[in-house]
Motif scaffolding. Structure first.
Motif, mmCIF file in Angstrom:
data_model
loop_
_atom_site.group_PDB
_atom_site.id
_atom_site.type_symbol
_atom_site.label_atom_id
_atom_site.label_comp_id
_atom_site.label_asym_id
_atom_site.label_seq_id
_atom_site.Cartn_x
_atom_site.Cartn_y
_atom_site.Cartn_z
ATOM 1 N N UNK A 139 20.218 5.042 0.401
ATOM 2 C CA UNK A 139 21.050 5.483 -0.116
ATOM 3 C C UNK A 139 21.741 7.058 -0.424
ATOM 4 N N UNK A 140 20.002 7.788 -0.663
ATOM 5 C CA UNK A 140 20.475 9.240 -0.916
ATOM 6 C C UNK A 140 21.782 9.881 0.531
ATOM 7 N N UNK A 141 21.845 9.034 1.421
ATOM 8 C CA UNK A 141 22.827 8.919 2.527
ATOM 9 C C UNK A 141 24.155 8.698 2.222
ATOM 10 N N UNK A 142 24.089 8.038 1.067
ATOM 11 C CA UNK A 142 25.863 7.507 0.799
ATOM 12 C C UNK A 142 25.373 8.398 -0.616
ATOM 13 N N UNK A 143 25.210 8.490 -1.236
ATOM 14 C CA UNK A 143 25.881 9.508 -2.193
ATOM 15 C C UNK A 143 25.540 10.332 -1.938
ATOM 16 N N UNK A 144 24.816 11.640 -0.806
ATOM 17 C CA UNK A 144 25.099 12.805 -0.060
ATOM 18 C C UNK A 144 26.967 12.836 0.450
ATOM 19 N N UNK A 145 27.157 11.724 0.864
ATOM 20 C CA UNK A 145 27.971 11.531 1.491
ATOM 21 C C UNK A 145 29.734 11.367 0.727
ATOM 22 N N UNK A 146 29.672 10.873 -0.671
ATOM 23 C CA UNK A 146 29.939 11.645 -2.245
ATOM 24 C C UNK A 146 29.979 12.946 -2.899
ATOM 25 N N UNK A 147 29.619 13.484 -2.532
ATOM 26 C CA UNK A 147 29.238 14.683 -3.266
ATOM 27 C C UNK A 147 27.888 14.947 -4.587
ATOM 28 N N UNK A 148 26.980 13.571 -4.018
ATOM 29 C CA UNK A 148 26.085 13.402 -5.220
ATOM 30 C C UNK A 148 24.771 14.552 -4.928
ATOM 31 N N UNK A 149 24.150 14.846 -5.838
ATOM 32 C CA UNK A 149 22.532 15.054 -5.451
ATOM 33 C C UNK A 149 22.141 14.211 -5.957
ATOM 34 N N UNK A 150 20.898 13.566 -5.097
ATOM 35 C CA UNK A 150 19.417 12.809 -4.919
ATOM 36 C C UNK A 150 18.415 13.270 -5.601
ATOM 37 N N UNK A 151 17.870 12.517 -6.797
ATOM 38 C CA UNK A 151 16.304 12.829 -7.214
ATOM 39 C C UNK A 151 16.047 11.846 -7.612
ATOM 40 N N UNK A 152 14.406 12.265 -7.914
ATOM 41 C CA UNK A 152 13.259 10.920 -8.024
ATOM 42 C C UNK A 152 12.510 11.893 -8.930
ATOM 43 N N UNK A 153 11.774 10.815 -9.860
ATOM 44 C CA UNK A 153 10.740 10.984 -10.709
ATOM 45 C C UNK A 153 9.626 9.827 -10.138
ATOM 46 N N UNK A 154 8.469 11.075 -9.750
ATOM 47 C CA UNK A 154 7.457 10.541 -9.386
ATOM 48 C C UNK A 154 6.055 10.454 -9.500
ATOM 49 N N UNK A 155 4.657 10.082 -9.710
ATOM 50 C CA UNK A 155 3.639 10.407 -9.826
ATOM 51 C C UNK A 155 3.543 10.907 -8.645
ATOM 52 N N UNK A 156 3.488 11.075 -7.273
ATOM 53 C CA UNK A 156 3.624 12.511 -6.315
ATOM 54 C C UNK A 156 2.574 11.343 -5.888
ATOM 55 N N UNK A 157 2.458 10.397 -4.927
ATOM 56 C CA UNK A 157 1.400 10.391 -4.359
ATOM 57 C C UNK A 157 1.949 9.599 -3.231
ATOM 58 N N UNK A 158 3.457 10.119 -2.517
ATOM 59 C CA UNK A 158 3.652 9.658 -1.344
ATOM 60 C C UNK A 158 2.918 10.586 -0.624
ATOM 61 N N UNK A 159 2.991 9.851 0.866
ATOM 62 C CA UNK A 159 2.680 11.284 1.444
ATOM 63 C C UNK A 159 2.908 11.934 2.274
ATOM 64 N N UNK A 160 3.139 12.987 3.040
ATOM 65 C CA UNK A 160 3.669 14.098 3.191
ATOM 66 C C UNK A 160 4.779 13.304 4.806
ATOM 67 N N UNK A 161 4.459 12.137 5.094
ATOM 68 C CA UNK A 161 5.642 11.652 6.308
ATOM 69 C C UNK A 161 6.332 10.554 5.710
ATOM 70 N N UNK A 162 6.698 10.222 4.325
ATOM 71 C CA UNK A 162 6.837 9.571 3.845
ATOM 72 C C UNK A 162 8.939 10.879 3.278
ATOM 73 N N UNK A 163 7.324 11.866 2.920
ATOM 74 C CA UNK A 163 8.355 12.237 1.639
ATOM 75 C C UNK A 163 9.609 13.488 2.509
ATOM 76 N N UNK A 164 8.892 13.717 4.217
ATOM 77 C CA UNK A 164 9.898 14.127 4.732
ATOM 78 C C UNK A 164 10.927 13.047 4.418
ATOM 79 N N UNK A 165 10.505 12.401 4.791
ATOM 80 C CA UNK A 165 11.740 11.224 5.574
ATOM 81 C C UNK A 165 12.916 11.083 4.287
ATOM 82 N N UNK A 166 12.030 11.350 3.513
ATOM 83 C CA UNK A 166 13.715 10.753 1.702
ATOM 84 C C UNK A 166 14.638 12.492 2.187
ATOM 85 N N UNK A 167 13.372 13.468 2.290
ATOM 86 C CA UNK A 167 14.422 14.670 1.981
ATOM 87 C C UNK A 167 15.134 15.089 3.398
ATOM 88 N N UNK A 168 14.915 14.229 4.781
ATOM 89 C CA UNK A 168 15.496 14.098 5.671
ATOM 90 C C UNK A 168 17.068 13.525 5.118
#
Length: 332
Positions: A139-168
């Motif tokens: 979804x984030x990749x598709x949204x960025x192509x259409x000029x949208x920003x991407x956000x999430x509201x999280x408890x922060x229990x995501x691993x650095x590996x998964x977080x980096x994949x989302x940022x990328x």
């Protein structure tokens, strides 16, 4: 059923690498989140496109006060969670297994609805959005192509590996819930505060816009010692310029303590300000002075709010209109 990402195979099963629980699962077993399971030696997710809610909502309700103030985001969720807070405000979603529903919504449909609603961003929220991991990558990749920003509201229990994949993939901003000190997590939530702090720092290091929320719960984490710990850790891992929101709790799910006294929240705000947090806010108290944004240098009112509405923005190119002090955030 969709094959998961962020896992590795081991001799007798798999290890999920999505969150800090690192569940080790054998054939047929589910993770603690009840959203990921092993079949034929592979890890699968039940949440891909399996949405529980979709609607356009103000950025301030997340809360994001320094990221697109006055704008809106197409907001969506799935089911379940990877923590177990007894006061969960969205328990009607987070306490339901994704296996009981399968309302599939294509990522393209979310982007389409965002554009139709004149939203400026996407936002994964309500339940823990980490569980939508594979869906968010697409979804984030598709949204960025259409000029949208991407956000999430999280408890922060995501691993650095998964977080980096989302940022990328296009993650721009995170609102991260820091629930309290280690005792709060151990006694009530089934996690560790230090893992959330690592996520806050990792997100900052990766260039993600971060805002931190601390839900102050009556007689749980609203004492001075716990507040001081939260403020100290916020300054250490997030930094002085990152907004810190102290939000008022109301009874929910299985927790029946009375609503947080406003004077305790105000005391927490004073502590944070004295210790050097530049932007401190109150949540769930409409009309309070600390819903507004003030310049940390000259004290000028910069953004005036009432509840989830932005009434006035007095910024010039992301800076204080009066003294020129640069303000942390994204303002368009």
């Amino acid at each position: 059923m969709h094959e998961a990402k962020a896992y590795r195979k081991v001799r007798d099963g798999v290890i999920c690498q999505l969150c800090w629980h690192f569940c080790k699962l054998r054939e047929g077993e589910f993770g603690r989140c009840e959203a990921r399971f092993v079949s034929n030696g592979k890890l699968y997710t039940l949440t891909y496109g399996n949405l529980s809610a979709v609607e356009s909502r103000p950025m301030e309700i997340k809360p994001f006060f320094h990221f697109l103030p006055g704008k809106s985001a197409i907001t969506f969720s799935t089911y379940s969670c990877n923590l177990n807070c007894p006061w969960c405000q969205n328990w009607h979603l987070s306490k339901i297994s994704p296996s009981v529903s399968n309302r599939f919504v294509k990522a393209e449909e979310i982007v389409k609805r965002a554009l139709a609603s004149s939203d400026d961003a996407t936002c994964a929220s309500f339940n823990e959005p980490t569980l939508l991991f594979e869906y968010l990558i697409d979804l984030f990749q598709l949204a960025r192509l259409k000029g949208l920003f991407n956000t999430m509201v999280s408890n922060g229990y995501i691993t650095p590996l998964a977080l980096k994949m989302l940022v990328n993939s296009g993650l721009d901003a995170m609102n991260i819930d820091l629930k309290g000190d280690e005792e709060v997590y151990e006694v009530y939530c089934g996690g560790e505060a230090k893992k959330v702090l690592k996520t806050i720092k990792s997100a900052r290091d990766l260039g993600v816009h971060v805002e931190v929320v601390n839900l102050l719960i009556t007689d749980v984490n609203d004492d001075e010692d716990c507040v001081r710990w939260v403020v100290e850790m916020h300054l250490k891992y997030a930094g002085s310029e990152v907004p810190l929101h102290f939000t008022r709790y109301f009874p929910a799910y299985t927790f029946e303590n009375p609503p947080t006294p406003i004077e305790r929240i105000e005391k927490a705000i004073r502590i944070a300000e004295r210790e050097g947090v530049e932007f401190v806010y109150i949540g769930n108290v409409p009309g309070h002075r600390y819903e507004n944004t003030f310049c940390p240098k000259c004290g000028e009112l910069l953004i005036k709010r009432y509840s989830y509405r932005v009434l006035e923005v007095r910024l010039k190119d992301g800076s204080c209109w009066k003294c020129g002090r640069k303000i942390y955030g994204l303002f368009i």
